[in-house]
Design a protein around this motif. Sequence first.
Motif, PDB file in Angstrom:
ATOM      1  N   ALA A 248     -33.935  -3.951 -38.301  1.00 28.32           N
ATOM      2  CA  ALA A 248     -32.860  -4.417 -37.548  1.00 28.32           C
ATOM      3  C   ALA A 248     -33.183  -4.302 -35.974  1.00 28.32           C
ATOM      4  O   ALA A 248     -34.131  -3.686 -35.652  1.00 28.32           O
ATOM      5  N   THR A 249     -32.474  -4.920 -35.309  1.00 28.88           N
ATOM      6  CA  THR A 249     -32.824  -5.023 -33.805  1.00 28.88           C
ATOM      7  C   THR A 249     -31.579  -4.614 -32.950  1.00 28.88           C
ATOM      8  O   THR A 249     -30.420  -4.395 -33.731  1.00 28.88           O
ATOM      9  N   VAL A 250     -31.461  -4.026 -31.826  1.00 24.98           N
ATOM     10  CA  VAL A 250     -30.350  -3.821 -31.024  1.00 24.98           C
ATOM     11  C   VAL A 250     -29.359  -5.087 -31.059  1.00 24.98           C
ATOM     12  O   VAL A 250     -29.879  -6.312 -30.746  1.00 24.98           O
ATOM     13  N   GLY A 251     -28.216  -4.999 -31.129  1.00 26.68           N
ATOM     14  CA  GLY A 251     -27.161  -6.153 -30.774  1.00 26.68           C
ATOM     15  C   GLY A 251     -25.803  -5.583 -31.384  1.00 26.68           C
ATOM     16  O   GLY A 251     -25.491  -4.398 -32.087  1.00 26.68           O
ATOM     17  N   VAL A 252     -25.026  -6.237 -31.007  1.00 25.25           N
ATOM     18  CA  VAL A 252     -23.407  -6.020 -31.375  1.00 25.25           C
ATOM     19  C   VAL A 252     -22.928  -6.727 -32.642  1.00 25.25           C
ATOM     20  O   VAL A 252     -23.554  -7.740 -33.194  1.00 25.25           O
ATOM     21  N   GLY A 253     -21.773  -6.451 -33.279  1.00 24.52           N
ATOM     22  CA  GLY A 253     -21.371  -7.115 -34.341  1.00 24.52           C
ATOM     23  C   GLY A 253     -22.181  -7.209 -35.807  1.00 24.52           C
ATOM     24  O   GLY A 253     -22.085  -8.275 -36.447  1.00 24.52           O
ATOM     25  N   GLN A 254     -22.946  -6.173 -35.895  1.00 17.66           N
ATOM     26  CA  GLN A 254     -23.863  -6.126 -37.270  1.00 17.66           C
ATOM     27  C   GLN A 254     -23.022  -5.455 -38.386  1.00 17.66           C
ATOM     28  O   GLN A 254     -21.933  -4.756 -38.260  1.00 17.66           O
ATOM     29  N   ALA A 255     -23.489  -5.839 -39.589  1.00 19.99           N
ATOM     30  CA  ALA A 255     -22.885  -5.440 -40.928  1.00 19.99           C
ATOM     31  C   ALA A 255     -23.217  -3.822 -41.126  1.00 19.99           C
ATOM     32  O   ALA A 255     -24.111  -3.383 -40.722  1.00 19.99           O
ATOM     33  N   ALA A 256     -22.560  -3.489 -42.321  1.00 19.90           N
ATOM     34  CA  ALA A 256     -22.660  -2.256 -42.691  1.00 19.90           C
ATOM     35  C   ALA A 256     -24.228  -1.734 -43.163  1.00 19.90           C
ATOM     36  O   ALA A 256     -24.686  -0.662 -43.067  1.00 19.90           O
ATOM     37  N   ASP A 257     -24.847  -2.909 -43.840  1.00 25.01           N
ATOM     38  CA  ASP A 257     -26.017  -2.689 -44.220  1.00 25.01           C
ATOM     39  C   ASP A 257     -27.261  -3.206 -43.133  1.00 25.01           C
ATOM     40  O   ASP A 257     -28.540  -3.432 -43.574  1.00 25.01           O
ATOM     41  N   ALA A 258     -26.810  -3.133 -41.930  1.00 26.99           N
ATOM     42  CA  ALA A 258     -27.978  -3.778 -40.922  1.00 26.99           C
ATOM     43  C   ALA A 258     -28.980  -2.866 -40.815  1.00 26.99           C
ATOM     44  O   ALA A 258     -30.232  -3.413 -40.623  1.00 26.99           O
ATOM     45  N   ILE A 259     -28.946  -1.602 -41.160  1.00 20.58           N
ATOM     46  CA  ILE A 259     -30.350  -0.646 -41.159  1.00 20.58           C
ATOM     47  C   ILE A 259     -30.870  -0.287 -42.572  1.00 20.58           C
ATOM     48  O   ILE A 259     -31.688   0.240 -42.653  1.00 20.58           O
TER      49      ILE A 259
END
Length: 205
Positions: free
Chosen positions: A160-171
Amino acid sequence: VLTIHAEPILAAGLDDTKCSDEESGITLATAVGSVAATSYNIVEIDADPDLTVRTGNAVVGLGQAADAIENDMFENKTLVDHIVTYWISPVSADGCAGDTVDIVLTIRPEPELSVGLNEDVCSEEESGITLSTTVTSIAAQSYNVFSIASPGLTAHPGNATVGVGQAADAIENDIFENTTCGYLTATYRIIAVSADGCAGDTVDV
């Protein structure tokens, strides 16, 4: 001769809707065609009991400025909207008070990131962390990953990278390599965001 000084009329349409912990942005004003107000009397402030009133908010009192309630903030960590009602009377330069009018500020709830998302995994094993909100919180539509700190660890490509609007599985699939002789930590700073665009508190996972 009896001279009747004009009373000011509070402008219509001052009601507003804001997110939890967002400034009201309401500037008091008089209606078009009304004599100007030089101050405002805040007669009463009634906030729903489920709201947390922030320090520095307006208080009941006479002779207040047009921006008296502009920076007011309320925290709403429930499942539904709650309201704050201000009863305000404009006062002219001649000291004539207009009718007391209610201004309604609606506070939308902010989502709360679940507790207990922290996890322990082996080097080069996926984190397995799925982001979620608490059972007493409004749902999150997305998540903002504010920062990722992983000193001493090697992050795999595709993490994952820093950012907005990410999903629940982002990390969820993030992998770090630890070739030291002890435990190391990757810390994500994350904000849950509701469908209304209301952001919760920043939480470390």
